[in-house]
Scaffold this motif. Structure first.
Motif, PDB file in Angstrom:
ATOM      1  N   ALA A 394       0.815  -1.221   0.000  1.00  0.00           N
ATOM      2  CA  ALA A 394       0.000   0.000   0.000  1.00  0.00           C
ATOM      3  C   ALA A 394       0.846   1.267   0.000  1.00  0.00           C
ATOM      4  O   ALA A 394       0.547   2.221  -0.722  1.00  0.00           O
ATOM      5  CB  ALA A 394      -0.951   0.000   1.204  1.00  0.00           C
ATOM      6  N   LEU A 395       1.909   1.309   0.805  1.00  0.00           N
ATOM      7  CA  LEU A 395       2.777   2.494   0.804  1.00  0.00           C
ATOM      8  C   LEU A 395       3.764   2.491  -0.362  1.00  0.00           C
ATOM      9  O   LEU A 395       3.907   3.521  -1.041  1.00  0.00           O
ATOM     10  CB  LEU A 395       3.508   2.630   2.133  1.00  0.00           C
ATOM     11  N   PRO A 396       4.460   1.378  -0.649  1.00  0.00           N
ATOM     12  CA  PRO A 396       5.377   1.396  -1.798  1.00  0.00           C
ATOM     13  C   PRO A 396       4.704   1.810  -3.108  1.00  0.00           C
ATOM     14  O   PRO A 396       5.317   2.493  -3.936  1.00  0.00           O
ATOM     15  CB  PRO A 396       5.881  -0.053  -1.861  1.00  0.00           C
ATOM     16  N   ALA A 397       3.443   1.441  -3.304  1.00  0.00           N
ATOM     17  CA  ALA A 397       2.770   1.730  -4.574  1.00  0.00           C
ATOM     18  C   ALA A 397       2.389   3.195  -4.734  1.00  0.00           C
ATOM     19  O   ALA A 397       2.011   3.619  -5.834  1.00  0.00           O
ATOM     20  CB  ALA A 397       1.525   0.853  -4.721  1.00  0.00           C
ATOM     21  N   ILE A 398       2.480   3.990  -3.660  1.00  0.00           N
ATOM     22  CA  ILE A 398       2.148   5.410  -3.740  1.00  0.00           C
ATOM     23  C   ILE A 398       3.322   6.277  -3.307  1.00  0.00           C
ATOM     24  O   ILE A 398       3.263   7.507  -3.353  1.00  0.00           O
ATOM     25  CB  ILE A 398       0.900   5.722  -2.878  1.00  0.00           C
ATOM     26  N   SER A 399       4.438   5.651  -2.917  1.00  0.00           N
ATOM     27  CA  SER A 399       5.557   6.414  -2.352  1.00  0.00           C
ATOM     28  C   SER A 399       6.168   7.372  -3.365  1.00  0.00           C
ATOM     29  O   SER A 399       6.636   8.454  -2.990  1.00  0.00           O
ATOM     30  CB  SER A 399       6.625   5.457  -1.802  1.00  0.00           C
ATOM     31  N   GLY A 400       6.177   6.996  -4.643  1.00  0.00           N
ATOM     32  CA  GLY A 400       6.719   7.898  -5.662  1.00  0.00           C
ATOM     33  C   GLY A 400       5.916   9.180  -5.762  1.00  0.00           C
ATOM     34  O   GLY A 400       6.473  10.280  -5.834  1.00  0.00           O
ATOM     35  N   LEU A 401       4.594   9.060  -5.744  1.00  0.00           N
ATOM     36  CA  LEU A 401       3.737  10.241  -5.812  1.00  0.00           C
ATOM     37  C   LEU A 401       3.902  11.100  -4.560  1.00  0.00           C
ATOM     38  O   LEU A 401       3.970  12.333  -4.641  1.00  0.00           O
ATOM     39  CB  LEU A 401       2.283   9.807  -5.988  1.00  0.00           C
ATOM     40  N   LEU A 402       3.980  10.456  -3.396  1.00  0.00           N
ATOM     41  CA  LEU A 402       4.168  11.213  -2.158  1.00  0.00           C
ATOM     42  C   LEU A 402       5.504  11.944  -2.163  1.00  0.00           C
ATOM     43  O   LEU A 402       5.612  13.075  -1.673  1.00  0.00           O
ATOM     44  CB  LEU A 402       4.087  10.279  -0.952  1.00  0.00           C
ATOM     45  N   SER A 403       6.521  11.312  -2.727  1.00  0.00           N
ATOM     46  CA  SER A 403       7.831  11.948  -2.816  1.00  0.00           C
ATOM     47  C   SER A 403       7.765  13.193  -3.686  1.00  0.00           C
ATOM     48  O   SER A 403       8.315  14.246  -3.341  1.00  0.00           O
ATOM     49  CB  SER A 403       8.847  10.948  -3.380  1.00  0.00           C
ATOM     50  N   VAL A 404       7.069  13.112  -4.812  1.00  0.00           N
ATOM     51  CA  VAL A 404       6.905  14.266  -5.699  1.00  0.00           C
ATOM     52  C   VAL A 404       6.149  15.380  -4.981  1.00  0.00           C
ATOM     53  O   VAL A 404       6.534  16.551  -5.023  1.00  0.00           O
ATOM     54  CB  VAL A 404       6.182  13.843  -6.995  1.00  0.00           C
ATOM     55  N   ALA A 405       5.061  15.023  -4.284  1.00  0.00           N
ATOM     56  CA  ALA A 405       4.240  16.025  -3.597  1.00  0.00           C
ATOM     57  C   ALA A 405       4.939  16.621  -2.378  1.00  0.00           C
ATOM     58  O   ALA A 405       4.599  17.725  -1.941  1.00  0.00           O
ATOM     59  CB  ALA A 405       2.908  15.406  -3.173  1.00  0.00           C
ATOM     60  N   SER A 406       5.937  15.918  -1.834  1.00  0.00           N
ATOM     61  CA  SER A 406       6.607  16.392  -0.617  1.00  0.00           C
ATOM     62  C   SER A 406       7.296  17.731  -0.806  1.00  0.00           C
ATOM     63  O   SER A 406       7.592  18.424   0.175  1.00  0.00           O
ATOM     64  CB  SER A 406       7.631  15.352  -0.146  1.00  0.00           C
ATOM     65  N   ARG A 407       7.543  18.120  -2.040  1.00  0.00           N
ATOM     66  CA  ARG A 407       8.219  19.393  -2.272  1.00  0.00           C
ATOM     67  C   ARG A 407       7.323  20.587  -1.962  1.00  0.00           C
ATOM     68  O   ARG A 407       7.807  21.708  -1.812  1.00  0.00           O
ATOM     69  CB  ARG A 407       8.740  19.439  -3.710  1.00  0.00           C
ATOM     70  N   SER A 408       6.002  20.354  -1.868  1.00  0.00           N
ATOM     71  CA  SER A 408       5.078  21.398  -1.428  1.00  0.00           C
ATOM     72  C   SER A 408       4.653  21.223   0.015  1.00  0.00           C
ATOM     73  O   SER A 408       4.261  22.192   0.669  1.00  0.00           O
ATOM     74  CB  SER A 408       3.824  21.410  -2.323  1.00  0.00           C
ATOM     75  N   PHE A 409       4.702  19.989   0.515  1.00  0.00           N
ATOM     76  CA  PHE A 409       4.269  19.701   1.880  1.00  0.00           C
ATOM     77  C   PHE A 409       5.497  19.585   2.774  1.00  0.00           C
ATOM     78  O   PHE A 409       6.176  18.551   2.800  1.00  0.00           O
ATOM     79  CB  PHE A 409       3.442  18.416   1.912  1.00  0.00           C
ATOM     80  N   THR A 410       5.783  20.642   3.492  1.00  0.00           N
ATOM     81  CA  THR A 410       6.965  20.699   4.354  1.00  0.00           C
ATOM     82  C   THR A 410       6.989  19.512   5.313  1.00  0.00           C
ATOM     83  O   THR A 410       6.006  19.228   5.987  1.00  0.00           O
ATOM     84  CB  THR A 410       6.962  21.995   5.166  1.00  0.00           C
ATOM     85  N   GLY A 411       8.122  18.822   5.366  1.00  0.00           N
ATOM     86  CA  GLY A 411       8.253  17.673   6.254  1.00  0.00           C
ATOM     87  C   GLY A 411       7.893  16.360   5.619  1.00  0.00           C
ATOM     88  O   GLY A 411       8.132  15.301   6.196  1.00  0.00           O
ATOM     89  N   GLY A 412       7.308  16.410   4.414  1.00  0.00           N
ATOM     90  CA  GLY A 412       6.972  15.181   3.708  1.00  0.00           C
ATOM     91  C   GLY A 412       5.800  14.446   4.346  1.00  0.00           C
ATOM     92  O   GLY A 412       4.971  15.037   5.051  1.00  0.00           O
ATOM     93  N   PHE A 413       5.744  13.152   4.107  1.00  0.00           N
ATOM     94  CA  PHE A 413       4.606  12.333   4.523  1.00  0.00           C
ATOM     95  C   PHE A 413       5.093  11.169   5.384  1.00  0.00           C
ATOM     96  O   PHE A 413       6.069  10.500   5.036  1.00  0.00           O
ATOM     97  CB  PHE A 413       3.876  11.770   3.304  1.00  0.00           C
ATOM     98  N   LEU A 414       4.399  10.931   6.476  1.00  0.00           N
ATOM     99  CA  LEU A 414       4.667   9.773   7.323  1.00  0.00           C
ATOM    100  C   LEU A 414       3.535   8.780   7.125  1.00  0.00           C
ATOM    101  O   LEU A 414       2.398   9.035   7.507  1.00  0.00           O
ATOM    102  CB  LEU A 414       4.761  10.194   8.789  1.00  0.00           C
ATOM    103  N   TYR A 415       3.844   7.670   6.497  1.00  0.00           N
ATOM    104  CA  TYR A 415       2.832   6.669   6.158  1.00  0.00           C
ATOM    105  C   TYR A 415       1.591   7.326   5.550  1.00  0.00           C
ATOM    106  O   TYR A 415       0.456   7.044   5.921  1.00  0.00           O
ATOM    107  CB  TYR A 415       2.482   5.809   7.373  1.00  0.00           C
ATOM    108  N   GLY A 416       1.827   8.210   4.595  1.00  0.00           N
ATOM    109  CA  GLY A 416       0.746   8.826   3.837  1.00  0.00           C
ATOM    110  C   GLY A 416       0.134  10.052   4.464  1.00  0.00           C
ATOM    111  O   GLY A 416      -0.700  10.712   3.828  1.00  0.00           O
ATOM    112  N   LEU A 417       0.516  10.411   5.692  1.00  0.00           N
ATOM    113  CA  LEU A 417      -0.037  11.597   6.349  1.00  0.00           C
ATOM    114  C   LEU A 417       0.940  12.758   6.221  1.00  0.00           C
ATOM    115  O   LEU A 417       2.105  12.636   6.613  1.00  0.00           O
ATOM    116  CB  LEU A 417      -0.301  11.331   7.834  1.00  0.00           C
ATOM    117  N   PRO A 418       0.503  13.908   5.680  1.00  0.00           N
ATOM    118  CA  PRO A 418       1.401  15.065   5.564  1.00  0.00           C
ATOM    119  C   PRO A 418       1.737  15.611   6.944  1.00  0.00           C
ATOM    120  O   PRO A 418       0.842  15.964   7.718  1.00  0.00           O
ATOM    121  CB  PRO A 418       0.594  16.073   4.738  1.00  0.00           C
TER     122      PRO A 418
END
Length: 739
Positions: A394-418
């Protein structure tokens, strides 16, 4: 148009000049078919037959074929129309195209008759050329993904694998479903063999080359490209570390591809039907209806069929592949289509014609530098209802998208939560009141065979399958269609670690920076002599458009002005405003992503209470809901159960609110507080059939219903308790550990 009656001429004008034609009410089917006109009655008869078949299959309630307002709706500005079972109640419909007659100068038709067996292969390079030459940089890496080259590529000219780092030029990517195909595992010896020229044409390599890869190689050459990336051949499964690195780069690989071929209809074995001389017939059935000397074609595709309706759109791994591809060549509904950042083209339309174009703006909004929880909520909700072969992906299959979005969400995502919105994200719940979430469970795969991180913490939506929502309505970006908004207020400090027994020194602090900085954002604009943050413009509230004439909602400290940023270009102009300005990150290809270490345990100091829960009558929150009662049996909150099974063991609601004191209190549940929120609401006006004044506010504590195992709390559901009622409870201060 030659001949025909008034209805025929109105239908014709609907295709030729839609701005001058209103809806055409044909009355009942009997009335419409009583016309002696031989031109438009075949359309009515064929549509009636279709509706009767739909009724027999239970697609809508019986009796709707007796509708008294069958009608035709011209699609303004698109030279198309739809025929509907009912103008007032909608029901079944056909979207129609007027087939273009090339022999007639300036013919208004936008549709084409398609070969039932073979794709119009010539249109593919024309679409690509049109996009590259006319759209230019607008379609070049719209998500600003960092430059990436895959480790291996297929050279479709030399028919072998080549190093992605040693060859120049663009590459095409392939996105598809494996289906039941597993293929042979690439070992080191085979990988070496695959680098020999023409080796992919040999029978020896057949077990490694599925039909869909062969067909994609052909399409790659048709559109004038030389290199193709397909995961089954280009990821070296024998080298676990290399495979993991490549999987982590998948989102960037698709983002860097010049075009992505998307097989939405089929799987690895079925390949890409309709390629003459290469694959089997596509078996397309295009419905064509005579209309005098003209022809009408029933559309095979529409806005919604481009993103759902086939097994491809149910597969979790394809979600980020699709989302990150800047140019898509889709094999969908037995036709080919093109989608880029500027256009959507269909094989059934003349070259350059566009109808019902919709390009989801949400990721582009995020990558313009806006940490918009509404957009992110939609992205994650759409992903989480998709299926994985192994739940722990569940997390590996979306981790690439979360990584891309992390550049706008300070601190990135912890198990999908910004992390910058951590509290309100932690309070996620099921999307609809009838949604049934399923707790994800790790498969029996050996740990060493799993992708990492593969844990499924109960506190994250990653641990649950189904439609979820988090942060919707958080008062930052203005959406006047909402009848309520809210602001989140932290009540504790959150930490994370990889073990429930981690010491304080081993834990990492989670910083929800949006909530700590929000008041400074609001204060920053009040001094009119002080310049706004770069890119922002201050506007009067009257710049907004009221939805249905409803009043505007503003959180505390806002409302004197509204704000718009120059980079905010959502096509829905009404939601391009914000309550207050804030620093917007300028994201480029060189902006690095940031993803924190994915640790599965949470820690905080908070309050715990026990309340009684039972069923609730006619809840506006849906059937999977329990009401929370205090010791006096007064309802003080609501619990949003994640599925219907969680209702078992709780007493049903009985009687009305006047009899509440006679009802058993229910079953006790253990609740822990995670944050406070203030809600701002309009009031429903039954007479006006819309929300109106008075505007009201309320404050609540968001709680998690938990169960305890060896001193660790595991989330069962989330809920709200009135703040005043919560503070009156016998509260226990606890050191919370969540797993």
């Amino acid at each position: 148009m030659e001949g025909g009656c008034n209805i025929c001429r109105a239908i014709w004008l609907g295709f030729a000049d839609t701005d001058s034609v209103d809806n055409i009410d044909l009355g009942s089917f009997e009335e419409a078919l009583s016309s002696p006109c031989p031109i438009h009655t075949p359309l009515i008869q064929m549509f009636r037959d279709y509706c009767q078949q739909g009724q027999s299959r239970g697609l809508y309630p019986s009796g709707m074929v007796g509708s008294s307002d069958v009608g035709i709706i011209p699609r303004k500005k698109s030279r198309s129309a739809s025929i509907r079972l009912s103008l007032s109640k909608l029901g079944l419909f056909w979207n129609l195209l007027l087939v273009n007659r090339t022999s007639v100068p300036n013919h208004p038709g936008t549709g084409r008759l398609l070969d039932p067996d073979w794709v119009d292969i010539d249109v593919l390079p024309r679409w690509k050329h049109k996009c590259l030459t006319e759209h230019g940089t607008r379609c070049e890496n719209p998500l600003k993904i960092w430059p990436t080259r895959p480790a291996w590529l297929i050279d479709v000219e030399r028919k072998c694998l080549v190093s992605g780092h040693k060859c120049d030029g663009a590459f095409v990517a392939l996105s598809y479903r494996y289906g039941d195909h597993r293929g042979a595992i690439l070992d080191a010896a085979t990988l070496s063999k695959l680098q020999e020229p023409k080796v992919l044409d040999t029978p020896e390599m057949s077990p490694y080359l599925s039909p869909i890869v062969r067909h994609a190689m052909y399409v790659t050459s048709v559109i004038g490209e030389r290199y193709l990336w397909a995961d089954s051949l280009c990821i070296s499964q024998h080298d676990r570390d290399a495979a993991t690195r490549e999987l982590e780069l998948m989102a960037a690989i698709y983002g860097n591809a010049v075009v992505t071929i998307i097989a939405a209809d089929t799987d690895a074995i079925e390949g890409l039907p309709g390629l003459k001389g290469v694959s089997d017939s596509r078996k397309l059935e295009q419905k064509v209806i005579p209309f005098g000397k003209e022809q009408l074609a029933v559309r095979n595709t529409g806005v919604f069929s481009m993103t759902n309706g086939t097994p491809y759109y149910n597969r979790a791994w394809t979600y980020q592949e699709y989302a990150h591809s800047s140019r898509k060549l889709l094999f969908n509904r037995k036709e080919v289509h093109w989608q880029c950042s500027c256009s959507v083209w269909h094989e059934e339309l003349n070259i350059g014609e566009e109808i019902d174009m919709y390009i989801d703006p949400r990721m582009r909004t995020i990558l313009a530098g806006f940490p918009d929880m509404g957009s992110m909520n939609h992205v994650l909700t759409a992903y989480n209802e998709r299926e994985h072969r192994h739940d722990e992906d569940a997390l590996p299959a979306i981790s690439g998208l979360l990584s891309v979005a992390s550049r706008s969400f300070t601190g990135g995502f912890l198990y999908g939560l910004p992390e910058m919105f951590f509290e309100c994200a932690l309070g996620w719940r099921r999307f609809w009141g009838h949604t049934n979430l399923r707790r994800r469970i790790p498969s029996q795969r050996p740990i060493e065979s799993r992708l990492h991180p593969s844990q499924l913490p109960s506190w994250s939506w990653i641990g649950w399958h189904g439609l979820v929502t988090a942060g919707y309505g958080e008062a930052a970006r203005i959406n006047n269609r909402q009848h309520s908004i809210q602001e989140t207020f932290p009540i504790t400090e959150w930490y994370t670690a990889d073990s429930p027994s981690a010491t304080m020194a081993q834990r990492r602090r989670i910083r929800s920076t949006w909530f700590t900085d929000r008041e400074s954002y609001k204060e920053s604009y009040k001094d009119l002599k002080k310049p706004l943050p770069l890119g922002w413009t201050r506007l009067e509230p009257s710049a907004q458009v009221a939805f249905r004439g409803e009043p505007f909602l503003y959180p505390d400290g806002c409302g004197e002005f509204i704000f718009k940023h120059e980079a905010m270009t959502d096509p829905d102009e009404e939601i391009n405003y914000w309550y207050y300005p804030f620093p917007v990150t300028t994201i480029t290809e060189s902006t690095p992503p940031f993803m924190p270490e994915q640790t599965a345990y949470l820690f905080c100091e908070t309050q715990q209470a026990r309340l009684w829960a039972r069923g609730i009558n006619n809840s506006i929150h849906g059937k999977n809901t329990l009401c929370l009662l205090n010791a006096e049996k007064r309802q003080v909150g609501v619990l949003y159960c994640d599925n219907v099974q969680q209702l078992e063991g709780f007493p049903d609601a009985v009687g009305d609110t006047e009899k509440d004191n006679e009802v058993l209190a229910g079953r006790q549940v253990e609740l822990v507080a995670i944050y406070r929120f203030k809600k701002y609401m309009k009031t429903w006006d039954e007479e006006k059939k819309r929300y109106d004044y008075p505007l009201t506010t309320s404050e609540s504590i968001v709680v998690l219903w938990v169960e305890w195992v060896d001193g660790v709390a595991y989330r069962l559901a989330s809920g709200d308790v009135e703040r005043e009622a919560w503070e009156e409870l016998p509260l226990e201060r606890i050191s919370l550990v969540m797993g």
